[in-house]
Design a protein around this motif. Sequence first.
Motif: not given
Length: 131
Positions: A22, A31-32, A34, A45-49, A57, A71
């Motif tokens: 993380t 932030a992410s 994986s 994988r998850t990416e965040c603002y 994701q 997205y």
Amino acid sequence: HTNGQLREAGEFKDGQRQGHWTSYYENGLRASESHWDKGLEQGIRTECYANGQIAAQGNMKEGQRDGWWIYYSEDGAKLREGNCENGAETGDWREYQPILRKQICQQEINDNCQELEVQEQVQIKTIVHTR
């Protein structure tokens, strides 16, 4: 981070990333996220603002995007989705674009004058692209 917040958390095995990882923004939010196997990203994988909302994701295979990816905008609305193979976008991709429509409402106020109030409504338009 320079403000003392944790930047990343995860484990190494034989000098390579292994298992759940993380990363975090300076504000402490994720932030992410994986999963790693022998130094390569594998699985979801998850990416965040920075506001905490999910930005993207999808699936990773041997360190590359592979499988279905979605997205999102910073407010959580779906922006686009489609399939990836070996890191490249393939096949049909759907893009969701807001169409703003203004609806005008009339409202009486104290002296029988009329005031116009504008309200915005969002509709989603789907566009399919073949890549």
